[in-house]
Scaffold this active site. Structure first.
Site, mmCIF file in Angstrom:
data_model
loop_
_atom_site.group_PDB
_atom_site.id
_atom_site.type_symbol
_atom_site.label_atom_id
_atom_site.label_comp_id
_atom_site.label_asym_id
_atom_site.label_seq_id
_atom_site.Cartn_x
_atom_site.Cartn_y
_atom_site.Cartn_z
ATOM 1 N N ASP A 1 47.450 41.269 41.815
ATOM 2 C CA ASP A 1 46.594 42.258 42.868
ATOM 3 C C ASP A 1 47.535 43.303 43.833
ATOM 4 O OD1 ASP A 1 44.731 43.094 45.095
ATOM 5 O OD2 ASP A 1 43.640 41.056 44.440
ATOM 6 N N HIS B 1 42.397 43.924 41.200
ATOM 7 C CA HIS B 1 41.997 43.481 42.730
ATOM 8 C C HIS B 1 40.689 42.343 42.451
ATOM 9 C CE1 HIS B 1 41.727 43.421 46.869
ATOM 10 N NE2 HIS B 1 40.666 44.132 46.913
ATOM 11 N N SER C 1 38.278 40.452 48.951
ATOM 12 C CA SER C 1 39.179 41.236 49.622
ATOM 13 C C SER C 1 39.128 41.145 51.313
ATOM 14 C CB SER C 1 38.796 42.918 49.481
ATOM 15 O OG SER C 1 39.741 43.692 50.015
#
Length: 516
Positions: free
Chosen positions: A455, A485, A229
């Site tokens: 995602d 995610h 991320s």
């Protein structure tokens, strides 16, 4: 409003633990005062229990083989433009390599995202997922500056945060808008009051320089890195600043480095809407009846009606707090981070339709960094501080109102929520650095860049743009056709084989590999 500048990853294991209870009924080290910080000696010790800013809880359990997690503190310059000035302490954690010493490659440094997430608490929570990587690496993570034990940014206290997160983050009229803007100004003023010294020094470029110092102190010629991320943005900035120091690196759940804060928020509106669509389709496709709607359209229409009802009249949540429209929206978003949480979302919606908002509020609390004792980690404060120090654009209410139709078109459910979040940095006391990060890294070693087609928080298109931005011969794109995610923690064999092949054996997968 959760993670006000941008919705990004939160610690999912804490959510699962809290939900299971409901539905059933590192610091501590020191080092020598060394004039040359790259030559400092780290003194590793057993890890203490996490601080409140790290999220609280118990000290990390022993590793499966009986080894203990070890923690220490590394000194770094407060201001990298004045490297001989004041220093700050950065909390580190590690699990030493479990395999034969002669096969050890070095340290593998993790950043799990946020920005604002504590690596010192997250790595042990997910440590078993990386057991194979531990055979050849010391697994290492850290609390970036401004986070957890690393001189944490402090803004509102726990009681004030409870009130702050009860506010209406999608104002419908002038009075609600004024209240929302006032609350944002008060939050930012509190950050300046309590953390004025650290706020100018929490940019991603500062954290990247910290990582290169960490590489040296850990004794590694190259930085071997696993970024997830926001950790991909940090890794990209590191590669830009130190291309010749990049070792074997993996970027998973990739932030689009070409976007402004506005474009990122708009992309997330589309991403969360896609995830909601996929959740609804999944629910109605099961053999048994979907308890929250007869069709995917019906599921989403009922959710929209619930949020409108909550805007008018909240329902009981986790006593004494009520489930508001904002809390419910945050709870739904949190559940969409992982397909493993879809069952909780179904349960939470079903209960909310019957007037019980506890499950959705537990999910919302996890997004906001609130534990069962009512204590908040500093993830929201750090998230705002880092994003606002990084992002140059500043938006005003009139601009947001002009953009609302575009955001609503991207997502009827999340559009308003993410559009109004753009005001987080409007009155921030530190100027933002740039429109978007520079990750161009000519000469760097190959970086495996993994995009997940489902995602919600870092939409799939960002992976390809990261590859292009890194430059020719650096980024190697891999696509995972999945949900949630990130990709590695999905346990998909194809994805994990590609990651293990590169990190453990140096085998770069073919570009454009697709896993499903």
């Amino acid at each position: 409003m959760p993670n006000p500048s941008r919705l990004r990853a939160a610690a999912l294991t804490a959510t699962a633990a809290a939900l299971s209870v409901l539905l059933m009924g590192c610091g501590g080290g020191s080092q020598e005062d060394d004039e040359d910080l790259s030559g400092q000696k780290l003194h590793w010790k057993d890890c203490p229990a996490p601080s409140e800013a790290e999220g609280g809880g118990a000290a990390p359990s022993s590793l499966p083989d009986g080894d203990e997690w070890q923690c220490t503190t590394m000194k770094a310059p407060l201001d990298w433009d004045d490297p001989e000035g004041d220093t700050i302490g950065l909390a580190l954690i590690r699990a030493e390599a479990s395999g034969a010493a002669e096969r050890r490659i070095g340290s593998l440094v993790f950043n799990f995202g946020g920005p604002g997430g504590s690596g010192v608490t997250t790595l042990p929570a997910f440590g078993q997922d990386y057991a194979k990587l531990r055979t050849r690496y010391d697994l290492v993570s850290f609390d970036p500056r401004g986070v957890g034990r690393s001189d944490p940014v402090e803004c509102l206290d726990d009681e004030q945060l409870d009130t702050y997160f009860q506010q209406d983050a999608t104002p419908d009229d002038r009075a609600e808008r004024t209240e929302f803007v006032d609350n944002t100004e008060e939050f930012n003023a509190a950050c300046e009051k309590h953390s004025k010294k650290i706020l100018p020094h929490v940019r991603t470029t500062d954290a990247a320089r910290d990582m290169d110092l960490m590489r040296q102190v850990l004794g590694d010629e190259k930085l071997h890195y696993f970024g997830i991320s926001y950790g991909t943005e940090l890794g990209g900035v590191y590669a830009h600043l130190f291309p010749r120091h990049v070792g074997r690196a993996v970027f998973d759940a990739v932030v689009d480095p070409t976007q402004t804060a506005e474009q990122g928020s708009l992309g997330q509106a589309r991403g969360f809407q896609l995830a909601l669509d996929n959740f609804a389709e999944d629910c109605v496709s099961k053999v048994e009846d979907c308890p929250i709607g007869d069709t995917a359209e019906d599921v989403e229409a009922r959710i929209a009606r619930l949020l409108k009802d909550l805007d008018r009249k909240p329902i009981p949540g986790v006593f004494p707090r009520e489930l508001t429209e904002t809390a419910a929206t945050g709870g739904i978003a949190q559940a969409l981070y992982s397909k493993d949480f879809w069952e909780y979302l179904t349960e939470g919606l079903e209960q909310a339709y019957d007037g019980d908002g506890r499950v959705l509020m537990v999910l919302s609390d996890a997004l906001n960094g609130r534990n069962e004792d009512g204590e908040y980690s500093n993830i929201t404060a750090a998230n705002v501080a880092i994003n606002c120090a990084d992002d140059k654009p500043r938006y005003d209410p009139a601009y947001v109102e002009d953009k609302l139709p575009e955001f609503r078109d991207a997502s009827p459910l999340f559009g308003d929520y993410l559009a109004w979040s753009m005001l987080s940095c409007t009155d921030w006391p530190v100027a933002g650095a740039a429109d978007h990060p520079d990750v161009h890294a000519p000469g760097a070693a190959p970086i495996l860049v993994i995009g997940n087609t489902g995602d919600p928080a870092t939409p799939y298109e960002g992976a390809g743009r990261m590859v292009d931005a890194l430059g020719e011969g650096v980024g190697v794109e891999l696509t995972y056709k999945g949900q949630g995610h990130g990709a590695y923690d999905s346990k998909n064999r194809c994805v994990q084989d590609a990651v293990h092949g590169y990190l453990l054996d140096g085998k770069v997968p073919a570009a454009k590999t697709v896993c499903s």
